[in-house]
Design an enzyme around this catalytic site. Structure first.
Site, mmCIF file in Angstrom:
data_model
loop_
_atom_site.group_PDB
_atom_site.id
_atom_site.type_symbol
_atom_site.label_atom_id
_atom_site.label_comp_id
_atom_site.label_asym_id
_atom_site.label_seq_id
_atom_site.Cartn_x
_atom_site.Cartn_y
_atom_site.Cartn_z
ATOM 1 N N GLU A 63 -2.217 6.904 -2.192
ATOM 2 C CA GLU A 63 -3.176 7.572 -1.290
ATOM 3 C C GLU A 63 -4.054 8.501 -2.130
ATOM 4 O O GLU A 63 -3.715 8.798 -3.284
ATOM 5 C CB GLU A 63 -2.410 8.421 -0.259
ATOM 6 C CG GLU A 63 -1.494 7.585 0.612
ATOM 7 C CD GLU A 63 -0.733 8.432 1.632
ATOM 8 O OE1 GLU A 63 -0.908 9.677 1.654
ATOM 9 O OE2 GLU A 63 0.030 7.836 2.402
ATOM 10 N N GLU A 96 2.850 0.149 -10.099
ATOM 11 C CA GLU A 96 4.317 0.080 -9.898
ATOM 12 C C GLU A 96 5.032 1.147 -10.742
ATOM 13 O O GLU A 96 6.177 0.954 -11.152
ATOM 14 C CB GLU A 96 4.861 -1.315 -10.226
ATOM 15 C CG GLU A 96 4.305 -2.423 -9.360
ATOM 16 C CD GLU A 96 4.678 -2.246 -7.905
ATOM 17 O OE1 GLU A 96 3.736 -2.009 -7.104
ATOM 18 O OE2 GLU A 96 5.855 -2.325 -7.573
ATOM 19 N N SER A 143 1.715 8.855 -8.476
ATOM 20 C CA SER A 143 3.058 8.783 -9.059
ATOM 21 C C SER A 143 4.117 9.379 -8.143
ATOM 22 O O SER A 143 5.223 8.862 -8.038
ATOM 23 C CB SER A 143 3.080 9.542 -10.385
ATOM 24 O OG SER A 143 2.209 8.932 -11.292
ATOM 25 N N ARG A 170 9.289 -4.234 -10.273
ATOM 26 C CA ARG A 170 9.063 -3.796 -11.663
ATOM 27 C C ARG A 170 9.366 -4.885 -12.684
ATOM 28 O O ARG A 170 8.573 -5.077 -13.614
ATOM 29 C CB ARG A 170 9.835 -2.492 -11.940
ATOM 30 C CG ARG A 170 9.122 -1.322 -11.285
ATOM 31 C CD ARG A 170 9.805 0.009 -11.440
ATOM 32 N NE ARG A 170 8.955 1.024 -10.807
ATOM 33 C CZ ARG A 170 9.382 2.162 -10.305
ATOM 34 N NH1 ARG A 170 10.668 2.461 -10.331
ATOM 35 N NH2 ARG A 170 8.536 3.021 -9.769
ATOM 36 N N ALA A 185 0.834 -1.211 0.000
ATOM 37 C CA ALA A 185 0.000 0.000 0.000
ATOM 38 C C ALA A 185 0.860 1.249 0.000
ATOM 39 O O ALA A 185 1.426 1.621 1.029
ATOM 40 C CB ALA A 185 -0.922 -0.015 1.218
#
Ligand SMILES: Cc1cc2nc3c(=O)[nH]c(=O)nc-3n(C[C@H](O)[C@H](O)[C@H](O)COP(=O)(O)OP(=O)(O)OC[C@H]3O[C@@H](n4cnc5c(N)ncnc54)[C@H](O)[C@@H]3O)c2cc1C
Length: 402
Positions: A136, A379, A141, A256, A133
């Site tokens: 928000e 991600e 980004s 990633r 997590a």
């Protein structure tokens, strides 16, 4: 780096492919239709995967990057957990991305634990299913803008804030939460905490309805005076302004390439099925023929296949570098940017090439096009990956190049 799948991983890759073919594909449409229903079949599959991984230093799951510290250098192994994880994830996502994301114990939080936990924590959290997590309501980004706070109180940290779009947030055993120890100290004060399900003060407030990956739950979670043991802060509790964001950012070097692998997997599924459909419609798809004599559909397919191959090799390179403990942040972003972008293009073009078959629900092509979109978003979006790559190439900091 050899470009072939290492011999020692071939059996694991084959097993992952069989699981995808025989267990994921048959329930793919069912859970695309039944968003928010728990795919109970995954419990059995996760147990199977645990069995496949047990005792093997070269596991195929999302958390197997953790094995890299044990194997890559000490034993001189050049192809380790990161490469194995990517190869396994590619096969599983050939089956179904949403189901892979919903697989118990294969959360992105597991890869985060693998990346930044100390030995004691890795041991203590081994076998749990962890979501991650970061996002928000006011921070996507730009993860440096995190507002969720963690305040030390004796042997605990007290967490307050709201997280949104947490993959597996409602189902996982724990969530790796990014929070700031001190907003005034910027990026360096951001740390990650393992918050176990059922901890008082933590509650799931909403489940999202989405374009794709409907088999995977996406939750909003709020933290109200949520007390977390201090020992659950992953990595170093010191705020090192020199090191800045580096601690938590290492997570992305592991995750990633995995997301890139997901993109490679779903794109492969689309290409394969489209080639079959084109062939049955009379296209030759014969690689011995000069491309100039190919039809437009065939030439498009060849171009997409070349893009796919490039994405696959970049993904393997990023994982291979991690196995060999070479700094791979740039390569992880290159892989994610390329694979995310071409998977979006490939899956949508395949819908186009297959005509009405591509658009209808009798085939999975339209689903794969919807599922692949997220892989160029979470991600780190396409644009953010390009920004990171540019910073690395030009030697600029995040404040110099925004
Ligand atoms: C299905 C789903 C699952 C998710 N799972 C998780 C999860 O498990 N954990 C988690 O923490 N988050 C998760 N996310 C959130 C995801 O990581 C964010 O959506 C993503 O980071 C983008 O943030 P944002 O949506 O706030 O977009 P924004 O940051 O507001 O960006 C909007 C657009 O602007 C572009 N942009 C932003 N900054 C720049 C810049 N500097 N230069 C150029 N372009 C820029 C972006 O690329 C994007 O196209 C998930 C999201 C979805 C949809």
């Amino acid at each position: 780096m050899y470009l072939e799948t290492p011999k020692k991983f071939r059996a694991l890759v084959d097993q992952a492919h069989q699981v995808a073919r025989h267990y994921l594909r048959p329930i793919s449409r069912k859970y695309d239709k039944a968003e928010h229903a728990y795919p109970k079949e995954l419990d059995l599959l996760a147990a199977l995967l645990d069995g496949m991984n047990a005792g093997s230093p070269d596991a195929v799951g999302a958390d197997s990057a953790s094995k890299r510290k044990d194997t890559a250098v000490e034993e001189g192994v050049k192809n380790g957990g990161n490469l194995a994880a990517c190869l396994g994830v590619m096969e599983m996502c050939w089956g179904d991305v949403g189901l892979l994301l919903g697989m118990p114990r294969q959360g992105l939080g597991n890869a985060a634990i693998a990346a930044v936990a100390n030995d004691e924590q890795r041991e203590r959290f081994s076998g749990i299913w962890a979501a991650m997590a970061i996002t928000e309501p006011g921070c996507g980004s730009d993860s440096a803008a995190i507002r969720t706070s963690a305040t030390r109180d004796g042997e605990h940290y007290v967490l307050n804030g709201e997280k949104i779009f947490v993959t597996s947030g409602a189902r996982a055993d724990a969530v790796v939460v990014w929070a700031t120890l001190d907003r005034n100290l910027g990026r360096a004060a951001i740390k990650s905490f393992v918050v176990e399900k059922g901890t008082p003060g933590m509650s799931v407030t909403r489940l999202e309805k989405k374009l794709g990956i409907k088999a995977s739950d996406t939750a909003s979670i709020s933290f109200n005076d949520c007390r977390v043991p201090a020992a659950n802060l992953l990595g170093n509790a010191e705020i090192d302004v020199q090191k800045g964001f580096a601690g938590v950012m290492e997570t992305f070097d592991n995750t990633r390439p995995l997301v890139a692998a997901m993109a490679v997997g779903v794109a492969k599924a689309s290409l394969q099925r489209t080639r079959e459909l084109l062939k049955s419609a009379g296209c030759r798809c014969d690689y011995r023929e000069p491309p100039l004599t190919a039809s437009h559909a065939e030439a498009t397919l060849y171009r997409l296949e070349a893009e796919w191959e490039a994405a696959r090799l970049l993904t393997l390179k990023a994982a291979w570098m991690a196995d060999n403990r070479l700094p791979n942040s740039k390569e992880a972003s290159i892989a994610k940017a390329k694979a995310g972008r071409v998977a979006n293009e490939i899956t949508l073009k395949c819908v186009e090439l297959a005509g009405v078959l591509g658009y209808g629900e009798d085939e999975l092509l339209e689903k794969w096009a919807r599922d692949s979109k997220i892989l160029d978003i979470f991600e780190g979006t396409q644009q953010i990956q390009l920004l990171i790559i540019a910073r690395r190439l030009l030697g600029k900091s995040s404040s110099q190049l925004k």
